[in-house]
Design a protein around this motif. Sequence first.
Motif, PDB file in Angstrom:
ATOM      1  N   GLY A   1      39.651  37.521  32.225  1.00 21.02           N
ATOM      2  CA  GLY A   1      40.062  36.327  31.484  1.00 21.02           C
ATOM      3  C   GLY A   1      38.967  35.708  30.623  1.00 21.02           C
ATOM      4  O   GLY A   1      39.121  34.587  30.122  1.00 21.02           O
ATOM      5  N   LYS A   2      37.879  36.437  30.424  1.00 23.72           N
ATOM      6  CA  LYS A   2      36.750  35.905  29.647  1.00 23.72           C
ATOM      7  C   LYS A   2      37.153  35.663  28.189  1.00 23.72           C
ATOM      8  O   LYS A   2      36.916  34.587  27.641  1.00 23.72           O
ATOM      9  CB  LYS A   2      35.552  36.878  29.705  1.00 23.72           C
ATOM     10  CG  LYS A   2      35.106  37.224  31.113  1.00 23.72           C
ATOM     11  CD  LYS A   2      33.887  38.124  31.130  1.00 23.72           C
ATOM     12  CE  LYS A   2      34.078  39.491  30.497  1.00 23.72           C
ATOM     13  NZ  LYS A   2      35.029  40.359  31.218  1.00 23.72           N
ATOM     14  N   THR A   3      37.770  36.656  27.592  1.00 21.96           N
ATOM     15  CA  THR A   3      38.135  36.537  26.175  1.00 21.96           C
ATOM     16  C   THR A   3      39.219  35.486  25.965  1.00 21.96           C
ATOM     17  O   THR A   3      39.152  34.686  25.027  1.00 21.96           O
ATOM     18  CB  THR A   3      38.581  37.908  25.618  1.00 21.96           C
ATOM     19  OG1 THR A   3      37.452  38.787  25.634  1.00 21.96           O
ATOM     20  CG2 THR A   3      39.106  37.797  24.189  1.00 21.96           C
ATOM     21  N   LEU A   4      40.198  35.451  26.853  1.00 25.96           N
ATOM     22  CA  LEU A   4      41.241  34.417  26.723  1.00 25.96           C
ATOM     23  C   LEU A   4      40.630  33.027  26.796  1.00 25.96           C
ATOM     24  O   LEU A   4      41.016  32.124  26.056  1.00 25.96           O
ATOM     25  CB  LEU A   4      42.320  34.604  27.795  1.00 25.96           C
ATOM     26  CG  LEU A   4      43.302  35.752  27.586  1.00 25.96           C
ATOM     27  CD1 LEU A   4      44.302  35.815  28.749  1.00 25.96           C
ATOM     28  CD2 LEU A   4      44.042  35.644  26.260  1.00 25.96           C
TER      29      LEU A   4
ATOM     30  N   GLY B   1      39.188  42.306  32.053  1.00 24.25           N
ATOM     31  CA  GLY B   1      40.495  41.775  32.412  1.00 24.25           C
ATOM     32  C   GLY B   1      40.442  40.498  33.235  1.00 24.25           C
ATOM     33  O   GLY B   1      41.472  39.997  33.694  1.00 24.25           O
TER      34      GLY B   1
HETATM   35  N1  LIG Z   1      46.898  40.005  23.523  1.00 24.11           N
HETATM   36  C1  LIG Z   1      47.219  40.206  24.804  1.00 24.11           C
HETATM   37  N2  LIG Z   1      48.452  40.644  25.146  1.00 24.11           N
HETATM   38  C2  LIG Z   1      48.784  40.874  26.432  1.00 24.11           C
HETATM   39  N3  LIG Z   1      47.958  40.689  27.473  1.00 24.11           N
HETATM   40  C3  LIG Z   1      46.737  40.246  27.224  1.00 24.11           C
HETATM   41  C4  LIG Z   1      46.295  39.990  25.876  1.00 24.11           C
HETATM   42  N4  LIG Z   1      45.016  39.550  25.931  1.00 24.11           N
HETATM   43  C5  LIG Z   1      44.694  39.548  27.245  1.00 24.11           C
HETATM   44  N5  LIG Z   1      45.702  39.968  28.017  1.00 24.11           N
HETATM   45  C6  LIG Z   1      45.680  40.080  29.490  1.00 24.11           C
HETATM   46  O1  LIG Z   1      45.042  38.928  30.027  1.00 24.11           O
HETATM   47  C7  LIG Z   1      44.108  39.287  31.022  1.00 24.11           C
HETATM   48  C8  LIG Z   1      42.733  38.754  30.674  1.00 24.11           C
HETATM   49  O2  LIG Z   1      42.299  39.374  29.476  1.00 24.11           O
HETATM   50  P1  LIG Z   1      40.921  39.057  28.767  1.00 24.11           P
HETATM   51  O3  LIG Z   1      40.742  37.594  28.665  1.00 24.11           O
HETATM   52  O4  LIG Z   1      40.915  39.826  27.497  1.00 24.11           O
HETATM   53  O5  LIG Z   1      39.869  39.658  29.801  1.00 24.11           O
HETATM   54  P2  LIG Z   1      38.318  39.995  29.626  1.00 24.11           P
HETATM   55  O6  LIG Z   1      37.874  39.471  28.298  1.00 24.11           O
HETATM   56  O7  LIG Z   1      37.654  39.343  30.786  1.00 24.11           O
HETATM   57  O8  LIG Z   1      38.212  41.490  29.707  1.00 24.11           O
HETATM   58  C9  LIG Z   1      44.153  40.801  31.133  1.00 24.11           C
HETATM   59  O9  LIG Z   1      44.886  41.147  32.261  1.00 24.11           O
HETATM   60  C10 LIG Z   1      44.843  41.261  29.885  1.00 24.11           C
HETATM   61  O10 LIG Z   1      45.640  42.375  30.142  1.00 24.11           O
END
Ligand SMILES: Nc1ncnc2c1ncn2[C@@H]1O[C@H](COP(=O)(O)OP(=O)(O)O)[C@@H](O)[C@H]1O
Length: 298
Positions: free
Chosen positions: A70-73, A68
């Motif tokens: 923000g790595k994937t985003l 959570g």
């Molecule tokens: N498709 C999505 N819809 C709603 N919230 C999202 C989505 N993708 C990510 N988030 C939110 O954005 C934040 C960062 O997510 P993400 O980048 O996936 O984290 P990580 O990859 O580090 O686990 C999290 O709080 C997550 O809940």
Amino acid sequence: MTTVSEKLLTRAEETGTPGPAEPPDRAVPLLSLRGVRIADGSDGREIVHGVSFELTPGKVVGIVGESGSGKTLTCRAALGILPPHFEVTGGSVEIEGTDISTLTPTRWTALRGATISAVFQDPASYLNPSLRIGRQIAEVVRVKKGLGRRAARERVLALLRAVHLRDPELVHDQYPFELSGGMLQRVLIAAAIAADPRILVADEATTALDVTVQAEILDLLADLRERAGLALVVVSHDLAVVAQLCDEVLVMRRGEVVEQGPTRAVLDDPRHDYTRLLISEHEQYGLEKFLGRPGEES
Ligand SMILES: Nc1ncnc2c1ncn2[C@@H]1O[C@H](COP(=O)(O)OP(=O)(O)O)[C@@H](O)[C@H]1O
Ligand SMILES: [Mg+2]
């Protein structure tokens, strides 16, 4: 210039020994993020508060941090595939010097796969369950490389061999459900490198795999970098993965980069409490083994 898969395939087919590595082109970074901020457009909440790094050929940048953070985003922003509602609200992403916000959909289609490519966790969800493996990779090869049916088949088999799948002919004709998680992840890597990208984003690509298979996939990525100068963004919540593979590491927490620097420096002399916490959590998994700390036999 020799491409990623050419070098790989040459090696896989054992036709001659690889020549000396080409001097990397350091002029324009392959990928550059500058102060990238990402917000959830539905409520305006900022989720990622400024991420910067630069990727040159053969460089591996790691992103670590709890779930959570923000790595994937961040990866998705670099690939121009943020989920619906999400948007880059600050900073810039450049691929080979071009700001991606200026790219037309057509230009993006040309770049994806051919310049920047990605492998995510959960490979099964990225494959069509009703199509044979070979056909799915052949599609990439035919569209991106313009190869005919026969040439595409040959190339797909060579790619499957290159990612060290033991029986490429068999795998070629199998359906996704017939393969293990480790095999599927290799198939996805084969598909991801099929169009000779210069940048590969591996987001938790080995997380779901058992330790042995994970090590094999990491070796494969290291190999791609070594042999073909592929630049990598490696996302993992596992510090050991980063210690093994990355030149530079970003430690993320709640959308913030709390620490960033050369991997050895960050891991040997962490500045932030959160980095120290991550390291102590991972100590039991044999981080020292990868770091080769002084005083320990290896
Ligand atoms: N498709 C999505 N819809 C709603 N919230 C999202 C989505 N993708 C990510 N988030 C939110 O954005 C934040 C960062 O997510 P993400 O980048 O996936 O984290 P990580 O990859 O580090 O686990 C999290 O709080 C997550 O809940
Ligand atoms: Mg993630």
